[in-house]
Enzyme design. Structure first.
Site, PDB file in Angstrom:
ATOM      1  N   GLU A   1       0.806  -1.225  -0.212  1.00  0.00           N
ATOM      2  CA  GLU A   1      -0.007  -0.156   0.100  1.00  0.00           C
ATOM      3  C   GLU A   1       1.010   1.315   0.054  1.00  0.00           C
ATOM      4  O   GLU A   1       0.607   2.507  -0.517  1.00  0.00           O
ATOM      5  CB  GLU A   1      -0.997  -0.019   1.320  1.00  0.00           C
ATOM      6  CG  GLU A   1      -1.860  -1.037   1.144  1.00  0.00           C
ATOM      7  CD  GLU A   1      -2.647  -1.292   0.137  1.00  0.00           C
ATOM      8  OE1 GLU A   1      -2.859  -0.257  -0.634  1.00  0.00           O
ATOM      9  OE2 GLU A   1      -3.020  -2.478  -0.284  1.00  0.00           O
TER      10      GLU A   1
ATOM     11  N   HIS B   1       1.537   2.423  -3.612  1.00  0.00           N
ATOM     12  CA  HIS B   1       0.504   3.396  -3.947  1.00  0.00           C
ATOM     13  C   HIS B   1       0.493   4.521  -3.339  1.00  0.00           C
ATOM     14  O   HIS B   1       0.400   5.533  -4.233  1.00  0.00           O
ATOM     15  CB  HIS B   1      -0.825   2.432  -3.829  1.00  0.00           C
ATOM     16  CG  HIS B   1      -1.276   1.411  -4.230  1.00  0.00           C
ATOM     17  ND1 HIS B   1      -1.474   1.352  -5.571  1.00  0.00           N
ATOM     18  CD2 HIS B   1      -1.481  -0.014  -3.972  1.00  0.00           C
ATOM     19  CE1 HIS B   1      -1.761   0.125  -5.977  1.00  0.00           C
ATOM     20  NE2 HIS B   1      -2.220  -0.705  -5.106  1.00  0.00           N
TER      21      HIS B   1
ATOM     22  N   GLU C   1      -0.279  -0.387  -9.913  1.00  0.00           N
ATOM     23  CA  GLU C   1      -0.170  -1.973  -9.302  1.00  0.00           C
ATOM     24  C   GLU C   1       1.325  -1.994  -9.554  1.00  0.00           C
ATOM     25  O   GLU C   1       2.004  -2.796  -8.491  1.00  0.00           O
ATOM     26  CB  GLU C   1      -1.188  -2.865  -9.668  1.00  0.00           C
ATOM     27  CG  GLU C   1      -2.387  -3.116  -8.977  1.00  0.00           C
ATOM     28  CD  GLU C   1      -2.453  -3.027  -7.586  1.00  0.00           C
ATOM     29  OE1 GLU C   1      -1.662  -3.684  -7.163  1.00  0.00           O
ATOM     30  OE2 GLU C   1      -3.381  -2.526  -7.003  1.00  0.00           O
TER      31      GLU C   1
END
Lengths: 506, 506
Positions: free
Chosen positions: B271, B274, B300
């Site tokens: 995460e 991201h 991704e």
């Protein structure tokens, strides 16, 4: 459209307005609890936009048309007398809200919301750094917004009347002065008598109390008092508050000081009182503007009743003290429940309102009320507030804070533009004891119930006599219909004088 | 209005749309992290209303008018060739978004949002109770909404093409099948070779690891990798995700299992990848629709690159392992870094995608891709998904989950209606290694940097070559301009085959 459909349509529009307000509430709650520091500026823009959209929903011309069609006007807000009473009350509340909202231009609402976001962030920093100058430009802006808001709404004598009315309908500057005058005198006199007596020991509270143990104990209190964690939460913020983000999502925040364990406890119980009121609103009021508290004063009556009349009572600690001791066995070794009870009811002048005892608390409010009144009458300038604060503290409490962080910067309210809110707290004390007197007729053994930790009859009574009405009855009418009395300081003063005479042997 | 003013006006409208989307993001983040259980239903209503309002903002006729005035049409989205390149890219992105949005009726958008909220709540419960039947009616609704969405958008052959395009522009079912076919074959074959070799010891991971210590370690990793907690947060949710609530407010969530300490670690790093992408977008893109990732696949590529290529590398653990040991000295006593490294890179068929190793991960994606494709081609019914899931798992991974919680119920995506999202993960693996190959030309000592805990040159390279463009370049164009190549599985396969040949002595 028939009458029924018109009311349904009004309800649907109202629900949308309220969903938007709840969304705004989520963003504000997040800002106070979890928002990363650098996110504040864009959050203010997000809030400004949502406030503008919510405002447009509230003043949707369809609302005016439907209200008119149903016979509601500013002079006859409740509409057609053939409507059933719930519907008439609904129209009255909607009309009042609509009339107030429609006077505010949408740009004004957005601008004020944007400024409030930045102002709150500046306040947090100013208080942290004890630097009033960081906050002053924001404060001036917030005063200006409040002044313009009052001007849009219109007022009889003083812009402050308009601001007060939005928190406590039909309570203007004069009406409040009339109650606060004698209240201040009696409380000052009581505080002086107390000062002449020996001071109870409270040194054992001035120790390090682990904040996560405090948090665990607060959650335990909430559970014992009957809070359903499936319908709400507790988090930590700089300034405790409660907020309703849905009829089954009522959140409180609290704060835990490193020392003074009682601070977090009473903050929690105070906000819990607000939460109970909101959670116990009659579901029959639907997700409409009737499903609100009657006023901020009535709201404070609930929170201060739970915090003080119940939470600072002897039977409450008879019940709860063993559990506190089990959380802090070393800190409270050899401290009896009676000693603890006396320590958390110690009355003496102090600087911070939210930490104040029951005797001096209302004096803090009277200070703020007078400052706000003078600000909006134009006899006091924002840049002089720090000094004026010190002068009033000297006059009413006999002490002068050394720093602005302990003085004019201590409360969040002005940073949000919530001028006129403070009197609600003292009014809440008065309403609360009027309600309490009535409750004791129905529940004569209430002290026993508290001592047994059986709070549900109390909560049920408050629900069935107060929360059930939501915003259907204006505060003075609610008070009258429930107690048969007008607003009076007598029950509060009689409670406080009796409690403190016993505590200090006066 | 001159051209400059028209573009400014477009930007202002776009910002409002995006502020609304961020507000929606806050409500969704809250729903996954802190919302009390009973608040879900009203939250869905709040979200539905906001989604409707956001949609209306996006398809504001002023937007269409301004786009038209600036020469942008569906056939010539970038507008007047005399505009500067940034403006042309902006118009192209806005036109694409507008064209997609305007085809969806506002009621459809609200209804879908409301249903998604309830569906997510049902999914949480269904997964908890391992009861697919609780989720099925919601799943069917979400499939129906997706089908209708695809129909509104239009598609060439299969509704699924329309859904895929919204996550990965210009990648249809056939294009993805063409890449996934050989990818699946090579990975299956690698997995079989690995299965024939001795299994590294990983028993020491199957112990109780205190979750608050795990959380502290995750925060430490985030700090070491360069996350600025003034611009974001980490919280816990059932399904890890990242969300951008402002250009300086990027949040991730993770989850900590009671056992298997590596799970929370790699979720966090994933995460974080991201979040870095979002935090590092070029500020010159402003608060506009250009300030987004290029596609979900590119997104991704960033998360999986940080999680796997960096986070599961030997130098990374050479650097970080001593710190993990200091958090869990008893658990890791006598476990060498090499043993730990091999254990967290163990490859074998398993049930849960988010816990899968680098070899089998893409096979999980191929399973989901084929199920989605069959669903929307009409050859598979929602009620048969549980069985179809088991069949595909058998076919690609050789194992069959015993429960739906370990099978069809494991992922949040379908509950939100995000059909067509899954392929992004495997595409991300491929893009990621294409980018990585290019990065190694510029940073030949990248492995040394990782071993020294010096991640900022890596982050800067990704920022300057990928995040800087935001959504200006469509994914295939970004890939081409940066690497000179078309999409290819070769760099990924060569990386994975080489890494695992070394690990397992193939």
């Amino acid at each position: 459209m028939d009458t029924k459909s018109k009311i349904e349509k009004l309800r649907a529009l109202d629900r949308e307005f309220r969903y938007l307000n709840k969304a705004i509430g989520v963003l504000q709650w997040d800002q106070e609890t979890y928002l990363p520091e650098s996110g504040v500026e864009e959050r203010s823009e997000q809030l400004a936009l949502l406030e503008g959209i919510a405002h447009e929903k509230q003043v949707d011309p369809q609302v005016a048309q439907l209200l008119n069609d149903l016979g509601s006007s500013s002079d006859n807000p409740q509409g057609d007398p053939k409507l059933d009473p719930l519907e008439q009350d609904y129209l009255r509340v909607l009309r009042r809200n609509y009339d107030k909202a429609v006077k505010l231009p949408v740009d004004f609402v957005s601008d004020a919301a944007r400024a409030a976001g930045l102002s709150q962030a500046a306040w947090v920093k100013a208080r942290q750094d004890n630097d009033f100058s960081v906050f002053l430009p924001h404060l001036s802006k917030m005063i200006d917004f409040a002044r313009r808001r009052a001007a849009y709404w219109g007022y009889e004598k003083n812009p402050y009347d308009g601001l007060l009315d939005s928190f406590e309908p039909e309570m203007g500057t004069d009406a409040i002065s009339a109650v606060f005058g004698p209240l201040g005198d009696r409380l000052s006199s009581l505080l002086q008598k107390i000062a002449a007596r020996p001071r109870p020991d409270s040194s054992f509270l001035d120790r390090d109390f682990d904040t996560s143990t405090q948090a665990a104990f607060s959650r335990e209190i909430m559970g014992k008092l009957g809070f359903d964690f499936g319908r709400g939460r507790v988090d930590v913020s700089a300034h405790p508050f409660s907020t309703t983000l849905g009829s089954h999502d009522v959140r409180i925040t609290t704060r835990y000081l490193g020392r003074q364990v009682q601070s977090g406890i009473f903050s929690t119980i105070h906000e819990l009182g607000h939460a109970f009121y909101e959670l116990d609103l009659n579901p029959a009021l639907g997700l409409t503007s009737l499903a609100e508290g009657a006023s901020m004063g009535i709201h404070e009556s609930q929170s201060r009743l739970w915090e003080n009349v119940i939470g600072r009572s002897r039977p409450f600690w008879d019940y709860l003290y063993p559990s506190l001791v089990s959380h802090f066995p070393d800190h409270l070794k050899g401290i009896s429940c009676e000693t603890f009870y006396r320590a958390v009811n110690l009355a003496e002048p102090s600087f911070i309102r939210v930490e104040a005892d029951e005797v001096s608390y209302s004096l803090h409010i009277i200070v703020r009320f007078q400052l706000e009144r003078d600000l909006f009458q134009g006899s006091l300038r924002a840049e002089d507030l720090g000094q004026a604060w010190k002068d009033k503290m000297k006059q009413y409490l006999g002490i002068v804070p050394e720093t602005d962080a302990q003085g004019v910067l201590q409360d969040i309210h002005w940073s949000m533009g919530a001028f006129g809110y403070f009197p609600s707290y003292a009014l809440g004390n008065l309403y609360g004891l009027q309600f309490w007197a009535k409750m004791q007729e129905d529940l004569p053994k209430v002290q026993t119930l508290i001592g047994e930790g059986n709070f549900s009859p109390i909560r049920s009574w408050l629900r069935d006599h107060i929360a059930v009405h939501g915003a259907r009855l204006p505060p003075q009418e609610l008070l009258k219909s429930l107690t048969g009395q007008e607003l009076s300081a007598e029950p509060f003063l009689s409670y406080i004088e009796s409690k403190y005479s016993e505590l200090y042997g006066l």
